[in-house]
Write a protein that holds these residues in place. Structure first.
Motif, PDB file in Angstrom:
ATOM      1  N   UNK A   1      38.581  30.151  40.815  1.00 13.11           N
ATOM      2  CA  UNK A   1      39.853  30.799  40.486  1.00 13.11           C
ATOM      3  C   UNK A   1      39.687  32.273  40.122  1.00 13.11           C
ATOM      4  N   UNK A   2      38.642  32.612  39.340  1.00 13.15           N
ATOM      5  CA  UNK A   2      38.438  34.006  38.969  1.00 13.15           C
ATOM      6  C   UNK A   2      38.066  34.841  40.186  1.00 13.15           C
ATOM      7  N   UNK A   3      37.306  34.245  41.110  1.00 12.94           N
ATOM      8  CA  UNK A   3      36.950  34.968  42.327  1.00 12.94           C
ATOM      9  C   UNK A   3      38.187  35.258  43.179  1.00 12.94           C
ATOM     10  N   UNK A   4      39.123  34.320  43.223  1.00 17.63           N
ATOM     11  CA  UNK A   4      40.352  34.577  43.975  1.00 17.63           C
ATOM     12  C   UNK A   4      41.047  35.817  43.440  1.00 17.63           C
ATOM     13  N   UNK A   5      41.072  35.906  42.125  1.00 17.15           N
ATOM     14  CA  UNK A   5      41.688  37.072  41.492  1.00 17.15           C
ATOM     15  C   UNK A   5      40.915  38.341  41.838  1.00 17.15           C
ATOM     16  N   UNK A   6      39.573  38.268  41.782  1.00 24.06           N
ATOM     17  CA  UNK A   6      38.735  39.423  42.098  1.00 24.06           C
ATOM     18  C   UNK A   6      38.886  39.835  43.557  1.00 24.06           C
ATOM     19  N   UNK A   7      39.047  38.847  44.446  1.00 23.89           N
ATOM     20  CA  UNK A   7      39.183  39.150  45.863  1.00 23.89           C
ATOM     21  C   UNK A   7      40.501  39.865  46.150  1.00 23.89           C
ATOM     22  N   UNK A   8      41.557  39.461  45.472  1.00 24.04           N
ATOM     23  CA  UNK A   8      42.841  40.157  45.617  1.00 24.04           C
ATOM     24  C   UNK A   8      42.698  41.607  45.155  1.00 24.04           C
ATOM     25  N   UNK A   9      42.031  41.815  44.012  1.00 22.48           N
ATOM     26  CA  UNK A   9      41.834  43.167  43.488  1.00 22.48           C
ATOM     27  C   UNK A   9      40.982  44.005  44.441  1.00 22.48           C
ATOM     28  N   UNK A  10      39.963  43.386  45.027  1.00 23.74           N
ATOM     29  CA  UNK A  10      39.092  44.117  45.954  1.00 23.74           C
ATOM     30  C   UNK A  10      39.870  44.562  47.184  1.00 23.74           C
TER      31      UNK A  10
END
Length: 805
Positions: free
Chosen positions: A539-548
């Motif tokens: 879940x945290x990676x999904x958030x990081x991927x959106x930010x990236x």
């Protein structure tokens, strides 16, 4: 409670870990009907007004009490005083436009309110010993509310029972890590459950609850930030600054320099000011959005924030969660492969017991429950709910032989060590698009953080996912429209890639395991730009991927239905949730697909493109009028001559060349791709068009002043200048109406015919004070308009080449 929920929830000792479920501890029966009635009578009800749209009063106020309605209202009153009524026609037009805006938004409100009722989540509350779903507004103080994965905490409370309950409070506190809750601890409204379950007692309801106002705002139909509205507001601000000095200059020029009577000077001043106001532009934007909401509502698409229609049309990357988006929620067990000569009958009993141990099973566990019925002899002593962060669930049992065993069920590549020989077979199954779960017997206690280490593999459960039939066409649509689709899933990367490949997604043959993604934002963005399928995403990676992706300038939409999608949905430019998704996802998403159909997204994109493209077109019309009005006012002041037009003339021209055509053009089909820089794109056409049109009208006016003389000269001069202005403005409309269709051609011709009717009908001539005198000057006016039309064509083509979109 249901048969599967017959086992009860154990109360752990203070300070201890959640102990799981057992058969001894009694369940609190909750309030009685009489106790609920007492609290309702005292007003201790969760009465926060959750609305999907503005109230009727707010809609009327927003459409009536605007800055420009106030200005035009004052000018209208002035004209009513000095007369005649023909010069006050612009006031009646504004009343009609405002009425149209109110009616359309009320229609949109009705649609949204109906959809909101359909999509409203209902909390499960215990009353009189039974669990029942009720409306959020019916929760009272001291109610016992049950929680499961994905449920949002709707009021403040105190934890009463837990079953490995983990709550994410990041939407309130910013803290990303889920919080393990124990009995007696507080829970806050606005947080949501990421794993486990339990129940809590409501201690604060209604407006007293923490974040109640935030929850209300989050679920309201709001006119929040959008490039269209921001750009229009900026334009209106500039126009306001120009109006005041222009009005002062015109009134002083006509009174002091020209010596006109006061009433005549006021009429000419009003005539110079009113066309500067693009009063219909804001109205048409709201109407276009409102009609878009109504159209999407018919397709069971709930737009929780108005500009979300516009936002999705500007998206160039859409991140798709596989489960529930590309695949349907349900799964089927296609095979059970017992490892190392195990007893298949025993394994089936274990799987049945695991399914029975979870009161709120996910899609995978539901498939196992359907395939492997529970055996009564198995008794669950402790359970560990599934978490998308750890990728497995588990439970401890007393089996029929009295032996205590602990079992884990989850992702094979998480439960097995790297390089395990069994992973090769699993990869083959994943490559076929199948989902594989590993059943393993643990050697450690369930509450041990390292319980998955050295777990003994026992069986593989092969699940077949149901692909959404509409998904291939939807993915193809995004590809054709230049929107890059990226599948982001917590499942095995190879399996996700196989599913995406079956659906025809480009790049599906090179799936990426998110566990190997770099942590640096720039490096991650580079990988994301190249890849299309990503598996084992937390879940945290999904958030990081959106930010990236956003760091690379992308407009990102995120779709999802599970609690593991909430953080990414919240941070994406546009969040899209399925109607069957968790309450938390529906709360943070701007768009909810109530019919759970991924195929609805192209309709939302198309609706947004229609709004953006058409408003850009009509904004050019409105601002062309603003530019030529300002130019005429400046030229009149410099030449020290009367303003050429009366308000009635410009009301007629505005209605035929802008008002009526703009209404039809704003609602027409439009598939142009949404482009940024709204103000710049509109002004680069409106400024030269306004200058050419205004200069042509003023040239005719000067020529007519030298040609006509006598008592009726001013009326004849105005009529000739009006003819040129109309012909030049109708040519601007003809350019904007391209590409031509039968109805667009008919629209332009109808407006031209209406003007001819005014010119040849005696009583309309008198009403609008328009009378073409002789033949020389009218034909000269036509010739000047033709030159203006040629210049307009040349200028528009030059702008297209010099400033390509």
């Amino acid at each position: 409670m249901t048969e599967r929920e017959r086992t009860e929830i154990e109360q752990p000792e203070p300070g201890g870990e959640p102990a799981g479920r057992t058969a001894q501890a009694p369940v609190n029966p909750g309030l009685t009907a009489a106790e609920v009635a007492e609290r309702v009578a005292r007003g201790e009800v969760n009465d926060v007004p959750v609305r999907s749209s503005r109230s009727t009063v707010e809609i009327v106020r927003a459409n009536v009490f605007t800055r420009f309605n106030a200005i035009i209202g004052v000018l209208f009153v002035i004209i009513l005083i000095v007369g005649p009524i023909q010069d006050g026609l612009f006031g009646f037009v504004i009343v009609a436009n405002t009425g149209i805006g109110i009616i359309q938004e009320l229609r949109a409100k009705k649609t949204l309110d109906n959809l909101a009722v359909i999509g409203e989540a209902r909390p499960t509350v215990r009353r009189d010993g039974a669990a029942a779903e009720i409306l959020t507004s019916e929760v009272v103080l001291d109610d016992i509310i049950e929680l499961g994965p994905g449920d949002k905490v709707i009021v403040d409370g105190e934890v009463l029972e837990t079953d490995s309950l983990e709550i994410d409070e990041s939407l309130l506190t910013g803290e990303a890590d889920p919080v393990v809750k124990k009995p007696g601890e507080a829970v806050m409204s606005g947080s949501f459950v990421v794993a486990g379950g339990g129940a809590f007692t409501a201690t604060k309801v209604g407006r007293q609850a923490y974040a109640a106002q935030l929850a209300e705002e989050a679920s309201r139909f709001t006119l929040v930030h959008s490039e269209l509205r921001t750009g229009i507001s900026r334009i209106l601000k500039y126009v306001t600054w120009m109006m005041i000095p222009t009005a002062i200059g015109l009134i002083l020029s006509h009174l002091l320099t020209l010596g006109l009577p006061g009433d005549a000077a006021i009429r000419r001043m009003v005539a110079g000011i009113v066309p500067m106001i693009p009063e219909g532009l804001v109205l048409l934007t709201s109407v276009a959005f409102a009609i878009g909401v109504i159209r999407l509502g018919r397709k069971k698409c709930l737009v929780q924030e108005l500009p979300a229609i516009e936002g999705l049309a500007r998206v160039d990357v859409v991140c798709l969660d596989k489960t529930g988006t590309l695949t349907e929620g349900g799964m089927d067990v296609s095979a059970l492969r017992v490892l190392e000569d195990g007893d298949e009958r025993y394994v089936r009993q274990v799987l049945g017991a695991l399914g029975d141990s979870d009161p709120r099973p996910n899609a995978s566990l539901k498939a196992i429950i359907n395939a492997f019925p529970v055996t009564e002899a198995w008794r669950c002593t402790r359970s560990l709910p599934f978490s998308s962060a750890r990728k497995y669930s588990g439970a401890s049992f007393n089996d029929p032989d009295g032996e205590s065993t602990t079992w884990l069920l989850g992702a094979p590549d998480v439960l097995l060590p790297a390089g395990d020989r069994g992973l090769a077979e699993i990869d083959d199954l994943n490559a076929q698009g199948l989902r594989v779960l590993l059943l393993a017997r643990a050697e450690r206690e369930l509450d041990d953080p390292d319980v998955a280490q050295r777990a003994r593999p026992t069986a593989l459960v092969v699940l077949e996912q149901r692909l959404r039939p509409e998904a291939p066409d939807t993915l193809r649509y995004f590809e054709e429209q230049g929107v890059r689709a990226k599948v982001i899933s917590g499942d095995n990367a190879v399996s996700v890639g196989a599913v995406a490949g079956k659906l025809g997604l480009p790049g599906a043959d090179a799936p990426v395991d998110a566990r190997r993604l770099p942590g640096d934002t720039d490096a991650m963005a580079a990988v994301l730009d190249k890849g299309a399928v990503f598996g084992r995403v937390t879940p945290q990676q999904k958030r990081d991927m959106v930010a990236a992706l956003q760091s690379r300038g992308h407009n990102v939409a995120m779709t999802g239905d599970g609690v593991n999608d909430v953080l990414a949905l919240k941070d994406a430019d546009i969040g899209v949730s399925m109607g069957s998704g968790s309450e938390a996802t529906r709360a943070v998403a701007q768009i909810v697909l109530l019919n759970n159909s991924f195929a609805t997204l192209p309709s939302v994109v198309a609706e947004g493109r229609r709004v953006i493209g058409n408003i850009t077109r009509v904004a050019t019309l409105f601002l062309t009028k603003t530019v030529y009005s300002v130019l005429l006012a400046i030229l009149v002041a410099c030449w020290q001559i009367p303003y050429p037009y009366l308000p009635r003339h410009l009301t007629l021209l505005s209605t035929l060349t802008i008002g009526v055509p703009a209404f039809f053009l704003a609602l027409a089909p439009n598939k142009e791709r949404a482009r940024p820089h709204f103000v710049r794109r509109v002004m680069r056409y409106a400024v030269p068009s306004g200058l050419i049109t205004g200069a042509a009208a003023f040239a005719t006016y000067l020529l007519a002043r030298g040609y006509y003389s006598g008592p009726g000269a001013l009326s004849a001069e105005t009529s000739a200048a009006t003819l040129t202005l109309f012909l030049a403005a109708i040519w601007v409309l003809a350019i904007i109406a391209r590409p031509y269709t039968w109805w667009r051609i008919g629209l332009v011709l109808t407006m031209g015919l209406a003007f001819v009717v005014v010119l040849v009908t005696p009583w309309l001539q008198a009403f609008f004070d328009l009378r073409l005198v002789g033949t020389t000057m009218p034909w000269a006016a036509v010739a000047i308009a033709v030159v203006a039309a040629v210049l307009l064509e040349i200028t528009w083509r030059w702008v297209d080449r010099r400033f390509p979109a």
